[in-house]
Enzyme design. Structure first.
Site, PDB file in Angstrom:
ATOM      1  N   HIS A 179      -5.754   2.771   1.543  1.00 51.08           N
ATOM      2  CA  HIS A 179      -5.037   3.966   2.011  1.00 51.08           C
ATOM      3  C   HIS A 179      -5.698   4.621   3.231  1.00 51.08           C
ATOM      4  CE1 HIS A 179      -3.144   3.231  -1.701  1.00 51.08           C
ATOM      5  NE2 HIS A 179      -3.887   3.994  -2.471  1.00 51.08           N
ATOM      6  N   ASP A 184       0.898  -1.147   0.000  1.00 48.69           N
ATOM      7  CA  ASP A 184       0.000   0.000   0.000  1.00 48.69           C
ATOM      8  C   ASP A 184       0.940   1.201   0.000  1.00 48.69           C
ATOM      9  OD1 ASP A 184      -1.407   2.283   0.856  1.00 48.69           O
ATOM     10  OD2 ASP A 184      -2.960   1.032   1.716  1.00 48.69           O
ATOM     11  N   HIS A 185       0.979   1.919  -1.115  1.00 49.25           N
ATOM     12  CA  HIS A 185       2.059   2.910  -1.238  1.00 49.25           C
ATOM     13  C   HIS A 185       1.928   4.033  -0.209  1.00 49.25           C
ATOM     14  CE1 HIS A 185      -0.794   5.280  -3.661  1.00 49.25           C
ATOM     15  NE2 HIS A 185       0.000   6.315  -3.439  1.00 49.25           N
TER      16      HIS A 185
HETATM   17  C1  BG6 Z   1      -3.962   5.043  -5.907  1.00 49.90           C
HETATM   18  C2  BG6 Z   1      -5.341   5.160  -6.481  1.00 49.90           C
HETATM   19  O1  BG6 Z   1      -3.838   3.877  -5.140  1.00 49.90           O
HETATM   20  O2  BG6 Z   1      -3.712   6.179  -5.084  1.00 49.90           O
HETATM   21  C3  BG6 Z   1      -5.470   6.432  -7.280  1.00 49.90           C
HETATM   22  O3  BG6 Z   1      -5.618   4.037  -7.305  1.00 49.90           O
HETATM   23  C4  BG6 Z   1      -5.100   7.621  -6.439  1.00 49.90           C
HETATM   24  O4  BG6 Z   1      -6.778   6.586  -7.799  1.00 49.90           O
HETATM   25  C5  BG6 Z   1      -3.748   7.404  -5.780  1.00 49.90           C
HETATM   26  O5  BG6 Z   1      -5.045   8.756  -7.274  1.00 49.90           O
HETATM   27  C6  BG6 Z   1      -3.459   8.501  -4.785  1.00 49.90           C
HETATM   28  O6  BG6 Z   1      -2.131   8.406  -4.377  1.00 49.90           O
HETATM   29  P1  BG6 Z   1      -1.341   9.681  -3.877  1.00 49.90           P
HETATM   30  O7  BG6 Z   1      -0.029   9.127  -3.404  1.00 49.90           O
HETATM   31  O8  BG6 Z   1      -1.227  10.603  -5.047  1.00 49.90           O
HETATM   32  O9  BG6 Z   1      -2.172  10.260  -2.776  1.00 49.90           O
END
Ligand code: BG6
Length: 511
Positions: A259, A196-197
């Site tokens: 997230h 989960d990034h």
């Molecule tokens: C991704 C989603 O996991 O996270 C995207 O699939 C979203 O739709 C993105 O835009 C948001 O990531 P960050 O790091 O830009 O908040």
């Protein structure tokens, strides 16, 4: 403000670390967007930070017919001119290999096995393989099955085998369970790294440090002192080139079980007994399981969905969601979600958690705001000016990264006036700006076998258990008034009403 010397010392400390052991990173989906935008730059950054082993190689796999030279060009597209021709560039490009193949074809895996033996021989990578599935989700289980059949998933004392699985992990509770079953038929839990990034973001990792490395916040981090918690994730972009995927998913699935639940669990979990992976993840899973499941009636009262119509991004006019490429013209997919949740435990009973996330909102801004209760009575209510103060601690995740605390202060002057001021810490001011993607720490942790920042099966399922009842009710009652917010605003008015009923407001997020 820290002195320059202090900042340098902090940064040197920050950049320490031991290189991971020998390994091959096998990238499925090597010609895809994620590989080009995030993974390749992260690997390069790890190489620059000297955190990769000297015995290392990358084997890219995809269906595209690419020559080794074309693959190298793709994987180095992100580089700035000053990085090209450096020793690190040389080192990196000497370690790139490519194999074309269909992920469903056993022959692909026979060829991968042979390539890996050759790479082991040439780069002394000792049979340690990290398989990264940067592919469409329909390939996750089949690839893992094929790895098992080819004998590539078997680890022993001499070498390790690990698999990184990207999101989305399932599209509801049932499919997440089934995916867990399929991959666990081949792999042990300690070989699975569900990514989960958000957990790669410094500020997200810092939630734990902030809470558990400081003694002064924990005593007030509970229902006696906290009035409510608001988690906001605003994006100004629309669905970009991902309309096809997004229209089948929607914001609830795309952002919430993963997230947003990471942010919620890190904010609300009990202190783990150690910083070992299972100790931390036990606490996260425990608090997620304590989130009160919503019944159908509550879904109607406590959830809000929205879809953007045409509007603006900054000063630019942008089309509505239904006009985006890949999106059905009558689409009922939500691009905005707000939820009110409660947590059934002694620490949090009665404290509402308001969550909102959406695309094409007024600002790109992610934060967790802890609003504390008011003073027992208003001593300064008769002051000439008194801005009622609710102490709010804001953990800013992006784009500004930091923490701030607002509190009441006397406005200078002979007449008593009371205003609200901020104490604030910003990462960039203290530590300088780092050009990291967030995937560096995650890749490095996979290589050293530390799963603390990865989702365990029970966490993923707990996240889906919270979202599933909402999906069910929304499916049964399609939205009638989509689109219901203009691009460039903070979402539909129902999101404001969700708090207004409780006598509250979303925190005002200033540009
Ligand atoms: C991704 C989603 O996991 O996270 C995207 O699939 C979203 O739709 C993105 O835009 C948001 O990531 P960050 O790091 O830009 O908040």
């Amino acid at each position: 403000m820290a002195t320059a010397a202090a900042v340098t010392a902090e940064r040197e400390f920050y950049q320490g670390g031991t290189p991971a052991g020998p390994s091959v990173l096998v990238l499925f989906g090597a010609a895809g967007d994620l590989t080009k935008r995030k993974l390749a730059p992260s690997i390069f950054n790890l190489a620059k930070a000297k955190l990769l082993p000297k015995d290392f190689a990358i084997l890219g796999i995809s269906v595209d017919d690419l020559s080794p030279e074309q693959f190298r060009t793709q994987l180095t597209e992100f580089l700035r001119d000053e990085d090209r021709g450096t020793d690190v560039y040389q080192w990196f490009t000497e370690r790139l290999y490519y194999e074309r193949g269909d992920f469903a074809d056993p022959q692909t895996f026979a060829r991968i096995t042979q390539r890996l033996l050759d790479i082991d021989r040439d780069h002394h990578t000792q049979g340690n393989y990290l398989f990264y599935l940067a592919t469409a989700p329909k390939f996750f289980a089949p690839i893992v099955q094929q790895l098992g059949k080819a004998g590539l998933s078997q680890q022993d004392d001499a070498h390790w085998r690990r698999v990184v699985i990207e999101k989305p992990f399932g599209h509801d509770l049932e499919s997440a369970k089934s995916l867990n079953r399929d991959i666990k038929a081949v792999l042990q839990e300690n070989q699975i790294f569900r990514i989960d990034h958000y957990l790669g973001k410094e500020t997200v990792q810092n939630i734990m440090v902030f809470r558990f490395d400081n003694a002064i916040f924990e005593p007030i981090w509970n229902r006696r002192y906290v009035d409510n918690v608001q988690i906001t994730n605003g994006e100004t972009v629309g669905v970009e080139q991902r309309g096809g995927y997004f229209d089948t998913a929607g914001t609830l699935r795309d952002m919430v079980p993963n997230h947003i639940m990471q942010l919620l669990s890190l904010t609300t979990m009990e202190s783990p007994a150690s910083f070992r992976a299972d100790s931390v993840r036990n606490e996260q899973a425990k608090v997620l399981r304590a989130v009160q499941p919503l019944d159908s009636e509550e879904v109607l009262q406590r959830s809000v969905r929205g879809q953007y119509g045409e509007g603006t991004e900054g000063t630019v006019q942008v089309p509505g969601y239904r006009k985006e490429p890949g999106v059905a013209p009558e689409s009922r997919t939500e691009t905005f979600v707000a939820l009110k949740l409660n947590i059934d435990n002694w620490r949090w009973a009665g404290v509402p958690f308001y969550l909102r996330t959406g695309k094409r909102l007024a600002q790109r801004h992610t934060e967790i705001a802890i609003q504390f209760k008011e003073t027992p009575f208003q001593l300064f209510r008769n002051a000439l000016f008194h801005k009622p103060n609710t102490n709010t601690l804001v953990i800013q995740i992006q784009p500004v990264e930091g923490i701030s605390l607002s509190f009441g202060a006397k406005i200078p002057g002979p007449v008593l006036r009371v205003g609200s001021v901020d104490m604030s810490f910003q990462y960039s001011k203290y530590f300088g700006a780092e050009a990291y993607t967030g995937y560096e720490v995650l890749l490095y942790d996979c290589m050293i076998g530390d799963a603390t920042l990865f989702q365990r099966a029970d966490m993923v399922e707990a996240g889906w258990s919270i979202v599933d009842p909402v999906l069910d009710v929304w499916r049964a009652l399609p939205p009638r008034r989509f689109p219901n917010y203009a691009a460039g605003t903070w979402g539909p008015k129902e999101a404001d009403e969700l708090l207004a009923i409780d006598g509250r407001k979303w925190r005002n997020i200033e540009p």
